[in-house]
Design an enzyme around this catalytic site. Structure first.
Site, PDB file in Angstrom:
ATOM      1  CD  GLU A  64      10.276  42.865  25.573  1.00 29.79           C
ATOM      2  OE1 GLU A  64      11.152  42.408  26.318  1.00 29.79           O
ATOM      3  OE2 GLU A  64       9.312  43.537  25.995  1.00 29.79           O
TER       4      GLU A  64
ATOM      5  CB  CYS B 133      17.254  37.385  22.197  1.00 28.29           C
ATOM      6  SG  CYS B 133      15.839  36.561  22.950  1.00 28.29           S
TER       7      CYS B 133
HETATM    8  P1  NAD Z   1      16.329  44.415  13.875  1.00 29.20           P
HETATM    9  O1  NAD Z   1      16.491  45.363  14.990  1.00 29.20           O
HETATM   10  O2  NAD Z   1      17.254  44.531  12.724  1.00 29.20           O
HETATM   11  O3  NAD Z   1      14.855  44.507  13.266  1.00 29.20           O
HETATM   12  C1  NAD Z   1      13.699  44.340  14.055  1.00 29.20           C
HETATM   13  C2  NAD Z   1      12.533  45.082  13.398  1.00 29.20           C
HETATM   14  O4  NAD Z   1      12.780  46.481  13.438  1.00 29.20           O
HETATM   15  C3  NAD Z   1      12.347  44.724  11.942  1.00 29.20           C
HETATM   16  O5  NAD Z   1      10.969  44.677  11.693  1.00 29.20           O
HETATM   17  C4  NAD Z   1      13.004  45.870  11.206  1.00 29.20           C
HETATM   18  O6  NAD Z   1      12.477  46.120   9.920  1.00 29.20           O
HETATM   19  C5  NAD Z   1      12.706  47.031  12.122  1.00 29.20           C
HETATM   20  N1  NAD Z   1      13.688  48.122  12.054  1.00 29.20           N
HETATM   21  C6  NAD Z   1      15.002  48.051  11.759  1.00 29.20           C
HETATM   22  N2  NAD Z   1      15.580  49.262  11.883  1.00 29.20           N
HETATM   23  C7  NAD Z   1      14.602  50.125  12.259  1.00 29.20           C
HETATM   24  C8  NAD Z   1      14.558  51.522  12.574  1.00 29.20           C
HETATM   25  N3  NAD Z   1      15.657  52.278  12.522  1.00 29.20           N
HETATM   26  N4  NAD Z   1      13.394  52.049  12.966  1.00 29.20           N
HETATM   27  C9  NAD Z   1      12.281  51.290  13.073  1.00 29.20           C
HETATM   28  N5  NAD Z   1      12.252  49.978  12.771  1.00 29.20           N
HETATM   29  C10 NAD Z   1      13.403  49.396  12.376  1.00 29.20           C
HETATM   30  O7  NAD Z   1      16.395  42.952  14.517  1.00 29.20           O
HETATM   31  P2  NAD Z   1      16.534  41.556  13.761  1.00 29.20           P
HETATM   32  O8  NAD Z   1      17.901  41.480  13.184  1.00 29.20           O
HETATM   33  O9  NAD Z   1      15.358  41.327  12.878  1.00 29.20           O
HETATM   34  O10 NAD Z   1      16.377  40.533  14.963  1.00 29.20           O
HETATM   35  C11 NAD Z   1      17.459  39.995  15.675  1.00 29.20           C
HETATM   36  C12 NAD Z   1      17.656  40.774  16.954  1.00 29.20           C
HETATM   37  O11 NAD Z   1      16.493  40.671  17.772  1.00 29.20           O
HETATM   38  C13 NAD Z   1      18.786  40.251  17.815  1.00 29.20           C
HETATM   39  O12 NAD Z   1      19.483  41.336  18.342  1.00 29.20           O
HETATM   40  C14 NAD Z   1      18.068  39.494  18.910  1.00 29.20           C
HETATM   41  O13 NAD Z   1      18.811  39.377  20.098  1.00 29.20           O
HETATM   42  C15 NAD Z   1      16.858  40.340  19.093  1.00 29.20           C
HETATM   43  N6  NAD Z   1      15.783  39.578  19.723  1.00 29.20           N
HETATM   44  C16 NAD Z   1      15.381  39.926  20.982  1.00 29.20           C
HETATM   45  C17 NAD Z   1      14.399  39.171  21.613  1.00 29.20           C
HETATM   46  C18 NAD Z   1      13.903  39.499  22.986  1.00 29.20           C
HETATM   47  O14 NAD Z   1      12.798  39.068  23.327  1.00 29.20           O
HETATM   48  N7  NAD Z   1      14.637  40.223  23.820  1.00 29.20           N
HETATM   49  C19 NAD Z   1      13.848  38.081  20.957  1.00 29.20           C
HETATM   50  C20 NAD Z   1      14.279  37.783  19.682  1.00 29.20           C
HETATM   51  C21 NAD Z   1      15.242  38.540  19.061  1.00 29.20           C
END
Ligand code: NAD
Length: 483
Positions: free
Chosen positions: A229, A263
């Protein structure tokens, strides 16, 4: 990263929480060992345990909301709605499990029956984002536990306190500690978890950048479920409407709710040239009135700070880049307190920009594009590699039909904001926004897999064709290679 993770309140900079970085191997091993026992419990037992969890969340709602508000910076009123969604998820998931993954039995002739039943995958990893640190991981965890999986949950490194509280609420409700494991850490622990042989799948909510990296990491492991997501670069199209004030309100809600950290927030306002000036005036006036303040401030703010100074720096820099590449400022994005990540919403007309960046600017920043025809509006709405949410404001039922048919997104709304999706519907995007495994009501689909069985109480078999009377009159081998 040090051996400890420290979380700070974005609004004040005060330290909120600290805890040790987890040992991923140990957490996966515990969850792996635990899932068969949990899966063997009756479904009603798991549902009841999760209902107790919902009760715990309701009983602790105020302190939970306070923690969410402190750790994310979102207004307390909004954090309260997040807690409500966490509690409501259980009943929705029980209903979804029954509707999306029901057992089926088809009676055949002579006592034969065909059955379809669902099995859990095993030990599932859940990676959460910071913007809804309770509701979004919970949207994976509850259906995963209900289906009989164990879960290894890693909250965002920006919101570990909320993650730890969520895990504690599950445990206090009777979900065994081995069945729900908490991993404290950042991207390194996320990578280790995602690449671990001991997990049976990964349920992810976060940025497209991370999601694409995870997709690569899973490329040679097709046997493991991966639900992604991700973000969006969402369009809101405003067409003919006599009610410009309400249209402006829908635009402001779509763009600036949660300080633009949803998002589903609208990033691009696509507007018919003939209504553009009136709409811009209303949007600007309304935006000027939005209160940006501390999550607990009185009067209550519309939006708090963004998550940290780094995010605020990135957004103000993006605004400057849009300006220096031909964007016309409608409303400046400002930083009222120099060392804190409060931002006032920025609005910029990028119509004249020859090349607009197709990236998710995750904050209160709205780009405006003027168009002359409805076809151009749809083309502009689809001018993105993402495909999460899209909305049309105004127009006619015929124009909405055209918009619905041609807009490429997983959420398409009419005269409603781009955000605020219902948990009772599937939620997911296409393109860079997801991998066709929508969450919310359809989360049940990726938490269990179907098994088809043919069954009969008695042994029964016959070979009706191609059998000799006896094996004595079998011919000798006539063709080479056949015995
Ligand atoms: P992020 O991708 O930076 O981090 C999400 C999670 O992934 C965190 O737990 C982080 O520690 C982990 N992570 C980061 N890099 C990683 C890697 N290389 N390998 C494995 N794990 C890793 O996202 P964020 O900044 O915390 O959240 C905001 C983002 O989430 C925005 O892009 C937003 O649009 C999206 N979002 C999507 C939805 C949806 O349902 N489609 C809902 C809410 C937020």
């Amino acid at each position: 990263m040090s051996e400890e993770l420290i979380s700070h309140e974005p609004a004040t900079g005060a330290e909120l929480w600290r805890g040790g970085i987890s040992d991923v191997d140990a957490e996966v091993a515990a969850a792996r060992q635990a899932w068969p026992g949990w899966a063997a419990k009756p479904l009603a037992y798991r549902a009841e345990t999760l209902r107790r969890f919902a009760d715990r969340v309701k009983a602790d709602a105020e302190s939970f909301a306070d923690l969410i508000a402190r750790e994310t910076g979102k207004p307390l009123w909004e954090a309260r709605t997040e807690v409500e969604s966490v509690a409501a998820k259980v009943d929705i998931s029980v209903k979804a499990y029954a509707e999306r993954t029901p057992n089926r039995r088809i009676e055949g002739a002579m006592g034969l029956r065909h059955a379809v039943r669902h099995k859990p995958h095993g030990a599932l990893a859940v990676l959460g984002p910071y913007n809804f640190p309770a509701h979004l991981p919970n949207g994976h965890i509850v259906p995963a536990l209900l289906a009989g999986n164990s879960v290894i949950f890693k909250p965002s490194e920006k919101t570990p306190a909320v993650g730890a509280k969520l895990a504690q609420l599950f445990h206090s409700a009777g979900v065994p500690e081995e069945v729900l494991r908490l991993v404290i850490g950042g991207p390194d622990q996320g990578k280790a978890l995602a690449g671990h042989d001991g997990i049976d799948g990964l349920l992810f909510t976060g940025s497209a950048r991370t999601g694409v990296a995870l997709n690569r990491q899973f490329a040679d492991r097709p046997g493991k479920i991966l639900a992604l997501e991700m973000g969006g670069n969402n369009p809101i199209v405003v067409w003919d409407t006599p009610d410009i004030r309400t249209a402006a309100m829908l635009v402001v809600q779509s763009a600036f709710l949660s300080a633009g950290q949803r998002c589903t927030n609208a990033r691009r306002l696509i507007v018919r040239q003939t209504v553009a000036e009136a709409l811009i005036d209303e949007v600007r006036n309304l935006t000027n009135r939005l209160i940006v303040d501390h999550p607990h401030a009185d009067p209550a703010p519309y939006m708090g700070p963004v998550i940290d100074n780094e995010a605020a720096d990135g957004l103000t820099e993006s605004f400057l880049i849009l300006m220096s590449n031909g964007g016309q400022v409608i409303r400046h994005m400002t930083r009222p307190i120099a060392d804190r990540p409060f931002l006032t919403p920025g609005i910029i007309d990028v119509t004249a920009m020859p090349e607009r960046p197709d990236i998710e600017l995750f904050g209160p920043l709205l780009q405006l594009v003027r168009v002359d025809s409805f076809e151009a509006a749809i083309a502009e709405a689809n001018n993105t590699a993402f495909g999460l949410s899209a909305a049309l404001i105004g127009g006619t039922p015929q124009l909405y039909d055209q918009f619905w048919a041609n807009a490429r997104a997983g959420v398409i709304n009419w005269n409603r904001p781009t955000n605020g999706a219902s948990s009772a519907a599937p939620f997911g995007g296409i393109g860079l926004s997801g991998n066709h495994r929508p969450s919310a009501f359809y989360a049940a689909d990726y938490c269990a897999y179907p098994v088809a069985s043919s069954e009969s109480d008695a042994l029964r078999a016959s070979i009706g064709v191609g059998l000799r009377e006896s094996d004595h009159d079998a011919p000798k081998l006539v063709r080479k290679g056949f015995l």
